[in-house]
Design an enzyme around this catalytic site. Sequence first.
Site, PDB file in Angstrom:
ATOM      1  N   LYS A 188       0.318  -1.061   0.151  1.00 13.33           N
ATOM      2  CA  LYS A 188       0.285   0.286   0.490  1.00 13.33           C
ATOM      3  C   LYS A 188       0.325   1.057   0.224  1.00 13.33           C
ATOM      4  CE  LYS A 188      -4.694  -0.063   1.634  1.00 13.33           C
ATOM      5  NZ  LYS A 188      -5.559  -0.583   0.549  1.00 13.33           N
ATOM      6  N   GLU A 224      -7.468  -5.679 -10.470  1.00 16.03           N
ATOM      7  CA  GLU A 224      -8.052  -5.007  -9.665  1.00 16.03           C
ATOM      8  C   GLU A 224      -9.557  -3.664  -9.652  1.00 16.03           C
ATOM      9  OE1 GLU A 224      -6.588  -4.752  -5.609  1.00 16.03           O
ATOM     10  OE2 GLU A 224      -4.425  -4.461  -6.806  1.00 16.03           O
TER      11      GLU A 224
HETATM   12  C1  LIG Z   1      -6.727  -1.425   0.725  1.00  9.70           C
HETATM   13  C2  LIG Z   1      -6.484  -1.793  -1.013  1.00  9.70           C
HETATM   14  C3  LIG Z   1      -7.405  -3.032  -1.184  1.00  9.70           C
HETATM   15  C4  LIG Z   1      -8.200  -3.600   0.067  1.00  9.70           C
HETATM   16  O1  LIG Z   1      -8.083  -4.072   0.681  1.00  9.70           O
HETATM   17  P1  LIG Z   1      -8.460  -4.611   2.255  1.00  9.70           P
HETATM   18  O2  LIG Z   1      -6.673  -4.181   3.057  1.00  9.70           O
HETATM   19  O3  LIG Z   1      -9.206  -5.122   1.759  1.00  9.70           O
HETATM   20  O4  LIG Z   1      -9.142  -2.782   2.862  1.00  9.70           O
HETATM   21  C5  LIG Z   1      -7.570  -3.683  -3.043  1.00  9.70           C
HETATM   22  N1  LIG Z   1      -6.862  -3.071  -3.555  1.00  9.70           N
HETATM   23  C6  LIG Z   1      -5.888  -2.085  -3.021  1.00  9.70           C
HETATM   24  C7  LIG Z   1      -5.390  -1.370  -4.330  1.00  9.70           C
HETATM   25  C8  LIG Z   1      -6.129  -1.428  -2.133  1.00  9.70           C
HETATM   26  O5  LIG Z   1      -5.376  -0.435  -1.932  1.00  9.70           O
END
Ligand SMILES: *Cc1c(COP(=O)(O)O)cnc(C)c1O
Length: 341
Positions: A188, A224
């Site tokens: 992230k 995604e």
């Molecule tokens: C945060 C995020 C998610 C979802 O992750 P969770 O842990 O389920 O909140 C999915 N894809 C991306 C690109 C993200 O930044």
Amino acid sequence: MLDNDLPEIDWDSMTFSYQKTDRMYVAHCKQGEEWQPGEMQDFGDISLSPAAGVLNYGQGLFEGMKAQRAADGSIVIFRPERNAKRMQEGAKRLGIPPVSEAMFQDAVRQAVLENLRWVPPMGKGALYVRPLLMGSGAILGVAPAPEYRFLVYVSPVGPYFKGGMKPISLKISDEFHRAAPGGSGGVKAIGNYAPGMVPSKMAKAEGYAEIIYLDAVHHRYIEEVGAANFFCIKDGVVSTPELTGTILPGVTRASVLEIAEDLGYEVKEEKVDVEYAMSADECFCAGTAAVISPIGSIRFGDHVYEFGDEVGPVTQKLYDELTAVQQRRIPDERGWTVTVE
Ligand SMILES: *Cc1c(COP(=O)(O)O)cnc(C)c1O
């Protein structure tokens, strides 16, 4: 109004947007040293050098969790140890001193406890918890910063679905990619998100809720949906793209996979060919903010593939089970919820 008075919050009209709260957690660390114990302080602006690593080169990570009021009256967070570990993975990738799991969880706990009045009543939303880890020290050349800061702030958010779950319309991008092999798509990293803003805005201007990204190598496998993971269901098989380093390993994703398996569905983590997904019976996206969002239609090239105006039966079952566990409306046998106390 006195500062400590509970503002007249209309919990029913809250959306997923920023709301200033009372307190935040802050900790410091010098490169090569240990993290200093963090402390709570009044929520407010922070001061940074204009040469801070995070401002100049994007050396930063974020996390996202929800603290919710549960059926037993307590306030719970869903699997925060997973967010702690994911932030450690991200720190490794970006050359940031990692924050221990214990420190992360303690920071989250304190940030929630000192903003208790902002936790919505059960079912009216959640207190979104946002940890940030960044290179705060000044550096001119492209290199890891000499100092780091770990912050946790919170903001109350409304439920993602006003008036029930309504399937959304999405568009597959034929122009943009989110992440490439060897890059930072699997963590992230803050820098992953600005490049998605214009594509997302363009899709919204055309009437779509979000964009779906295909893989950057073959332009053929689904990756995604904006900042949520993708799932599809065909002939009772629940599929989601496998984690190849370009997909963010969502906590919701991992939980949905486990729940689907427990409910007796066949579950597959594999490359999801866009043609296969377009022929699926149901599609949805999953994430902390979106929870489980059913997908009603997807535009891919010149075609619009329809999955129905109603929430599919498998999607509904997974949603019901996931949210029941998150709010402790059923026994949490997997030990996924952590009480904030
Ligand atoms: C945060 C995020 C998610 C979802 O992750 P969770 O842990 O389920 O909140 C999915 N894809 C991306 C690109 C993200 O930044």
